[in-house]
Design a protein around this motif. Structure first.
Motif, PDB file in Angstrom:
ATOM      1  N   LEU A 239     -36.914 -24.513  -4.436  1.00  0.00           N
ATOM      2  CA  LEU A 239     -36.879 -23.348  -5.317  1.00  0.00           C
ATOM      3  C   LEU A 239     -36.648 -23.766  -6.768  1.00  0.00           C
ATOM      4  CD1 LEU A 239     -34.804 -20.856  -3.145  1.00  0.00           C
ATOM      5  CD2 LEU A 239     -37.275 -20.863  -3.505  1.00  0.00           C
ATOM      6  N   ASP A 240     -35.780 -24.732  -6.991  1.00  0.00           N
ATOM      7  CA  ASP A 240     -35.487 -25.175  -8.357  1.00  0.00           C
ATOM      8  C   ASP A 240     -36.659 -25.937  -8.970  1.00  0.00           C
ATOM      9  OD1 ASP A 240     -33.013 -24.023  -8.274  1.00  0.00           O
ATOM     10  OD2 ASP A 240     -31.951 -25.860  -7.726  1.00  0.00           O
ATOM     11  N   GLN A 241     -37.357 -26.711  -8.149  1.00  0.00           N
ATOM     12  CA  GLN A 241     -38.425 -27.558  -8.677  1.00  0.00           C
ATOM     13  C   GLN A 241     -39.773 -26.862  -8.747  1.00  0.00           C
ATOM     14  OE1 GLN A 241     -38.491 -31.113  -6.278  1.00  0.00           O
ATOM     15  NE2 GLN A 241     -36.572 -31.903  -7.127  1.00  0.00           N
ATOM     16  N   ALA A 242     -40.051 -25.949  -7.836  1.00  0.00           N
ATOM     17  CA  ALA A 242     -41.381 -25.327  -7.765  1.00  0.00           C
ATOM     18  C   ALA A 242     -41.398 -23.859  -8.179  1.00  0.00           C
ATOM     19  CB  ALA A 242     -41.949 -25.476  -6.344  1.00  0.00           C
ATOM     20  N   VAL A 243     -40.418 -23.095  -7.723  1.00  0.00           N
ATOM     21  CA  VAL A 243     -40.446 -21.647  -7.955  1.00  0.00           C
ATOM     22  C   VAL A 243     -39.821 -21.275  -9.290  1.00  0.00           C
ATOM     23  CG1 VAL A 243     -39.724 -19.404  -7.072  1.00  0.00           C
ATOM     24  CG2 VAL A 243     -40.424 -21.206  -5.488  1.00  0.00           C
ATOM     25  N   LEU A 244     -38.654 -21.824  -9.590  1.00  0.00           N
ATOM     26  CA  LEU A 244     -37.939 -21.455 -10.804  1.00  0.00           C
ATOM     27  C   LEU A 244     -38.757 -21.689 -12.077  1.00  0.00           C
ATOM     28  CD1 LEU A 244     -35.363 -20.364 -12.049  1.00  0.00           C
ATOM     29  CD2 LEU A 244     -34.436 -22.691 -12.044  1.00  0.00           C
ATOM     30  N   PRO A 245     -39.454 -22.840 -12.240  1.00  0.00           N
ATOM     31  CA  PRO A 245     -40.260 -23.018 -13.460  1.00  0.00           C
ATOM     32  C   PRO A 245     -41.340 -21.960 -13.629  1.00  0.00           C
ATOM     33  CG  PRO A 245     -39.933 -25.125 -12.364  1.00  0.00           C
ATOM     34  CD  PRO A 245     -39.438 -24.072 -11.425  1.00  0.00           C
ATOM     35  N   LYS A 246     -41.945 -21.523 -12.530  1.00  0.00           N
ATOM     36  CA  LYS A 246     -42.977 -20.491 -12.616  1.00  0.00           C
ATOM     37  C   LYS A 246     -42.374 -19.151 -13.036  1.00  0.00           C
ATOM     38  CE  LYS A 246     -45.950 -22.595  -9.080  1.00  0.00           C
ATOM     39  NZ  LYS A 246     -46.579 -22.390  -7.738  1.00  0.00           N
ATOM     40  N   LEU A 247     -41.214 -18.835 -12.468  1.00  0.00           N
ATOM     41  CA  LEU A 247     -40.561 -17.583 -12.841  1.00  0.00           C
ATOM     42  C   LEU A 247     -40.137 -17.606 -14.302  1.00  0.00           C
ATOM     43  CD1 LEU A 247     -38.321 -16.982  -9.687  1.00  0.00           C
ATOM     44  CD2 LEU A 247     -40.432 -15.794 -10.293  1.00  0.00           C
ATOM     45  N   GLU A 248     -39.609 -18.741 -14.755  1.00  0.00           N
ATOM     46  CA  GLU A 248     -39.188 -18.848 -16.152  1.00  0.00           C
ATOM     47  C   GLU A 248     -40.379 -18.749 -17.096  1.00  0.00           C
ATOM     48  OE1 GLU A 248     -37.109 -22.551 -16.125  1.00  0.00           O
ATOM     49  OE2 GLU A 248     -35.154 -21.624 -15.703  1.00  0.00           O
ATOM     50  N   LEU A 249     -41.512 -19.351 -16.706  1.00  0.00           N
ATOM     51  CA  LEU A 249     -42.711 -19.269 -17.537  1.00  0.00           C
ATOM     52  C   LEU A 249     -43.224 -17.837 -17.620  1.00  0.00           C
ATOM     53  CD1 LEU A 249     -44.974 -20.596 -19.160  1.00  0.00           C
ATOM     54  CD2 LEU A 249     -46.174 -21.050 -17.005  1.00  0.00           C
ATOM     55  N   ALA A 250     -43.238 -17.126 -16.483  1.00  0.00           N
ATOM     56  CA  ALA A 250     -43.681 -15.731 -16.488  1.00  0.00           C
ATOM     57  C   ALA A 250     -42.765 -14.875 -17.350  1.00  0.00           C
ATOM     58  CB  ALA A 250     -43.733 -15.193 -15.060  1.00  0.00           C
ATOM     59  N   LEU A 251     -41.447 -15.119 -17.261  1.00  0.00           N
ATOM     60  CA  LEU A 251     -40.494 -14.367 -18.067  1.00  0.00           C
ATOM     61  C   LEU A 251     -40.678 -14.670 -19.549  1.00  0.00           C
ATOM     62  CD1 LEU A 251     -38.066 -12.496 -18.280  1.00  0.00           C
ATOM     63  CD2 LEU A 251     -36.585 -14.472 -17.907  1.00  0.00           C
ATOM     64  N   GLU A 252     -40.895 -15.928 -19.870  1.00  0.00           N
ATOM     65  CA  GLU A 252     -41.102 -16.307 -21.274  1.00  0.00           C
ATOM     66  C   GLU A 252     -42.357 -15.658 -21.844  1.00  0.00           C
ATOM     67  OE1 GLU A 252     -41.711 -20.367 -23.976  1.00  0.00           O
ATOM     68  OE2 GLU A 252     -41.146 -20.505 -21.864  1.00  0.00           O
ATOM     69  N   GLN A 253     -43.417 -15.632 -21.074  1.00  0.00           N
ATOM     70  CA  GLN A 253     -44.656 -14.999 -21.528  1.00  0.00           C
ATOM     71  C   GLN A 253     -44.455 -13.510 -21.747  1.00  0.00           C
ATOM     72  OE1 GLN A 253     -47.389 -16.158 -18.427  1.00  0.00           O
ATOM     73  NE2 GLN A 253     -47.933 -18.085 -19.435  1.00  0.00           N
TER      74      GLN A 253
END
Length: 348
Positions: A239-253
């Motif tokens: 979750l930290d390596q694969a899922v969290l970066p995607k969620l953070e990128l979506a939130l940043e966008q």
């Protein structure tokens, strides 16, 4: 069942196939009109998918192998998109039959007009009367198509009785959420632990958790691509390596898009003055010992950028203008602003 089909998604379209003003994807657009091959069209909203699909649908209807319009099926995702696509096809046929001038985008419309005229000739020779009977166009939702398949193959589909898609699945979402929460304290230890964690974060409110699950289900096509379904992947490392970066990128966008809309809605000179004012008042002490809500703006002399890193600065500027109830400030009292305001007496 139809022999030929095209899958449609409702979006606005503008296309341009002229030699002098061709879009960068003009070659792909031309290839997509090859009705002897299948294509997947991927493009952002407003780029012209629906118009391209309408052209392909018209070209299919005009093909000599099509003797009945029901042989060509267009599949959409919603009832609204189905009605919109049928209206747009009929509008093109009506404009062609009346010889109306091309005004909005002559280059793109010229190709659509040529295809519509071919369909009208086919319509006249075979007596389709599409303009009088637009329902003869086989444009349907994916739900209705799946329902028909289930009815035609009841044994293979495992369906008993008549299957009718519901227009409002809210009750089903609530039932699914409630059934999930009823697994709390059950034999599935991992699910029980997960539900307890959710409850802990929601102050033990089952109703709140049920509401959150209900709100997630209509958007499962979005978050389902991010969250793995296999339990073997649901560990902290993955979750930290694969899922969290995607969620953070979506939130940043999402944050950047919102800040961009905000900056465009306020004149630049006003934003500049507000940023300078916040930079000066950011040094003031907080009211009654509490931290100043605009302390991070101390020394700020330029407008913050439309980035997630500057989100707190934007919130500080918003705080100067609006109340906690999102209303315009009527006063500038220190107990409302949250920091001390120095009174400067005019000289003389």
């Amino acid at each position: 069942m139809a022999d030929l089909f095209v899958v449609a998604k409702s979006d606005d379209l503008r296309g341009d196939t002229s030699t002098s003003r061709r879009t960068p994807d003009w070659q792909e657009r031309e290839r997509a009109l090859d009705i002897r091959r299948s294509w997947i069209v991927e493009a952002p909203a407003g780029s012209g998918k629906t118009g391209l699909l309408i052209q392909r649908l018209l070209k299919l209807l005009a093909d000599e192998s099509v003797e009945d319009p029901s042989q060509v099926m267009a599949i959409t995702f919603t009832v609204k998109a189905t009605a919109e696509m049928r209206e747009r096809v009929i509008a093109q046929l009506g404009s062609a039959s009346q010889g109306e001038p091309l005004t909005s985008d002559p280059d793109f419309d010229r190709e659509t007009r040529a295809l519509a005229e071919m369909v009208l000739r086919r319509d006249a020779s075979l007596g389709w009367e599409l303009l009088q009977h637009p329902r003869r166009l086989n444009i349907r939702t994916i739900d209705s198509v799946c329902g028909e398949v289930a009815r035609l193959l009841p044994v293979l589909s495992g369906a008993g009785g008549r299957q009718i898609p519901v227009e409002d699945p809210t009750l089903m979402y609530r039932e699914a959420a409630r059934t999930t929460l009823m697994q709390l304290g059950g034999n599935d230890a991992e699910l029980d632990a997960a539900l307890r964690t959710v409850l802990l974060h929601r102050d033990g409110s089952l109703r709140d958790c049920e509401r959150l699950l209900m709100e997630m289900l209509p958007l499962r096509n979005q978050w389902g691509e991010l969250v793995p379904l296999g339990r073997e992947q649901l560990d902290d490392v993955f979750l930290d390596q694969a899922v969290l970066p995607k969620l953070e990128l979506a939130l940043e966008q999402a944050v950047c898009a919102g800040l961009t809309r905000l900056s465009l809605s306020v004149p630049a000179d006003i934003l500049q003055e507000l940023a300078s004012l916040a930079g000066e008042m950011g040094h003031a002490e907080g009211y009654r010992g509490t931290p100043s809500p605009i302390a991070m703006c101390a020394g700020l002399h330029t407008m913050p950028q439309e980035t997630a890193e500057d989100l707190e600065h934007w919130r500080a500027l918003i705080h100067l203008l609006t109340t906690q109830e999102s209303k315009w400030r009527a006063t500038a009292a220190r107990n409302h602003l949250g920091f001390k305001i120095e009174k400067i007496m005019p000289s003389g």
